[in-house]
Design an enzyme around this catalytic site. Structure first.
Site, PDB file in Angstrom:
ATOM      1  N   ASN A 185      72.876   9.601   1.172  1.00  0.00           N
ATOM      2  CA  ASN A 185      72.358   9.693  -0.201  1.00  0.00           C
ATOM      3  C   ASN A 185      71.733   8.359  -0.643  1.00  0.00           C
ATOM      4  OD1 ASN A 185      73.632   8.983  -3.188  1.00  0.00           O
ATOM      5  ND2 ASN A 185      72.487  10.891  -3.077  1.00  0.00           N
ATOM      6  N   THR A 187      72.136   6.206  -2.799  1.00  0.00           N
ATOM      7  CA  THR A 187      72.952   5.044  -3.185  1.00  0.00           C
ATOM      8  C   THR A 187      73.772   4.492  -2.016  1.00  0.00           C
ATOM      9  OG1 THR A 187      74.861   6.397  -3.752  1.00  0.00           O
ATOM     10  CG2 THR A 187      73.265   5.986  -5.517  1.00  0.00           C
ATOM     11  N   LYS A 188      73.759   5.184  -0.892  1.00  0.00           N
ATOM     12  CA  LYS A 188      74.713   4.832   0.173  1.00  0.00           C
ATOM     13  C   LYS A 188      74.208   3.683   1.045  1.00  0.00           C
ATOM     14  CE  LYS A 188      77.828   7.863  -0.975  1.00  0.00           C
ATOM     15  NZ  LYS A 188      77.247   8.420  -2.204  1.00  0.00           N
ATOM     16  N   ASN A 189      75.087   3.198   1.931  1.00  0.00           N
ATOM     17  CA  ASN A 189      74.741   2.010   2.723  1.00  0.00           C
ATOM     18  C   ASN A 189      73.612   2.274   3.717  1.00  0.00           C
ATOM     19  OD1 ASN A 189      76.730   0.852   1.261  1.00  0.00           O
ATOM     20  ND2 ASN A 189      78.100   0.393   2.969  1.00  0.00           N
TER      21      ASN A 189
END
Ligand SMILES: Cc1ncc(COP(=O)(O)O)c(C=O)c1O
Length: 379
Positions: A185, A187-189
């Site tokens: 997603n 926002t993920k790393n």
């Protein structure tokens, strides 16, 4: 000497993705190949990610939610079963359990890191318990050894844990775990707008999830289906983006680590604002930076801090409100027990901006604002 600068002129985003020319180029190139749906890039991502975490299989999926859902279905979880999980999580973790027909059983978390408490899990086991679904909150691995000892299949919600290492083993390859579900997603790393990956050493689980993620096609001129599959595949356009992000994973982690150090240093002077604890035996993925706000020492509660920081142009977030107290779960499962540690945490947690897209000056703006807000509330 402490610098007190003036309020930022523009909003500091909470978790903007770090997208460079390489990502733009990869997506454009994929568009030019004429193959934008699931294909060679998704396959390459699976290969690279399985190498990265050290798992036999990585199955690419449309989202972390899809990875969690299909992993449960692939493990045979369904009607009449119970799955024990944590209330300190994004609703997806509980919702996927509901979607299989099983009952989510929420148990309390540990006060220090808000990860699921293995003792509470042990106490929650019944003859119907078919799986445990812990979350590695913020990127701090949960106590997997204690969970695995219980002898019930563990499917990890590893959506925060792309770089996490538990006692020397990368999350995704911890022996004894049935599988770990990652998110791509925005926002993920590893940010690819949307997407997910199931990492597993279990050949049967990988095969089941591959079959569930698409309506199955057989060889030859006809097709057939064996299961009522989902449309949960990852398109190549997004896989191309994820491949570049995966290449940059160590550099991005290093930037976030520097930001975490800056927050740690600033918070050490601000009574009542305390980061969640980290276990020095593990590698923390630093997906989010969660603090707890003790209103007695900090002079105001979490919501007041959140508002005051927004007035300073600093966006924050909440990870998480206890899931068993949200409307759907209260109404659908009204006999939920009280979970005091999680419920208190739900009132106190606040996540500060953290992204490799942030500059050191951005984080300094956030720490300066925190100092001003703290001084106002305690002064
Ligand atoms: C703890 C947790 N579980 C599951 C998910 C779902 O992942 P996705 O958004 O990729 O479906 C998220 C996403 O924010 C999450 O934070």
């Amino acid at each position: 000497m402490q610098r007190t600068r003036i309020r930022r002129e523009t909003l500091l985003g909470f978790q903007p993705p770090a997208i460079g020319e390489e990502e733009v180029e990869a997506v454009v190139q994929t568009l030019r190949t004429g193959w934008i749906a699931t294909g060679p890039r998704a396959a390459e991502l699976e290969e690279r990610f399985s190498e990265y975490v050290g798992a036999r299989h990585a199955v690419s999926l449309a989202s972390g939610t899809a990875a969690l859902h299909l992993a449960l279905l692939g493990a045979g979880i369904g009607e009449g079963d119970e799955v024990i999980t944590t209330p300190i999580t994004w609703p997806a973790t509980g919702n996927v359990i509901v979607h299989t027909g099983a009952r989510p059983v929420f148990v309390d978390v540990r006060a220090a890191d808000l990860n699921i408490d293995p003792k509470a899990v042990a106490a929650g086991i019944t003859p119907r318990t078919k799986a445990i679904m812990p979350v590695h909150l913020a990127g701090q691995p949960c106590d997997l050894d204690a969970l695995l000892e219980l002898g019930i299949p563990v499917i990890e919600d590893a959506t925060h844990a792309a770089e996490s290492v538990y006692r020397g083993k990368k999350i995704g390859s911890v022996p004894g775990s049935l599988g770990a579900c990652f998110s791509l997603n925005a926002t993920k790393n590893v940010a690819a707008a949307e997407g997910g990956l199931l990492a597993t050493d279990d050949d049967d689980l990988a095969a089941e999830v591959r079959e569930l993620r698409l309506m199955r096609r057989r060889e030859g001129s006809h097709y057939d289906i064996r299961v009522a599959g989902f449309k949960a595949n990852l398109p190549d356009l997004l896989a191309a983006l994820a491949l570049v992000q995966l290449e940059k994973i160590d550099g991005h982690a290093e930037t976030r680590r520097r930001h975490v150090e800056a927050y740690d240093a600033a918070l050490s002077d601000l009574p009542g604002l305390t980061p969640l604890s980290r276990d020095p035996r593990d590698v923390h993925a630093f997906h989010i930076y969660v603090i707890r706000i003790d209103p007695k020492l900090a002079g105001a509660d979490r919501d007041a801090y959140r508002e005051a920081l927004l007035a300073e142009n600093i966006a924050t977030s909440i990870h998480f409100l206890p899931l068993h107290r949200l409307t759907y779960y209260r109404e659908r499962f009204p006999d939920q027990p009280r979970l005091p540690v999680a419920e208190r945490a739900g009132d106190e947690v606040l996540s500060l901006p953290l992204s490799p897209a942030h500059s050191d000056a951005d984080i300094e703006d956030a720490t300066d604002a925190l100092r001003r807000v703290h001084a106002d509330f305690t002064g």
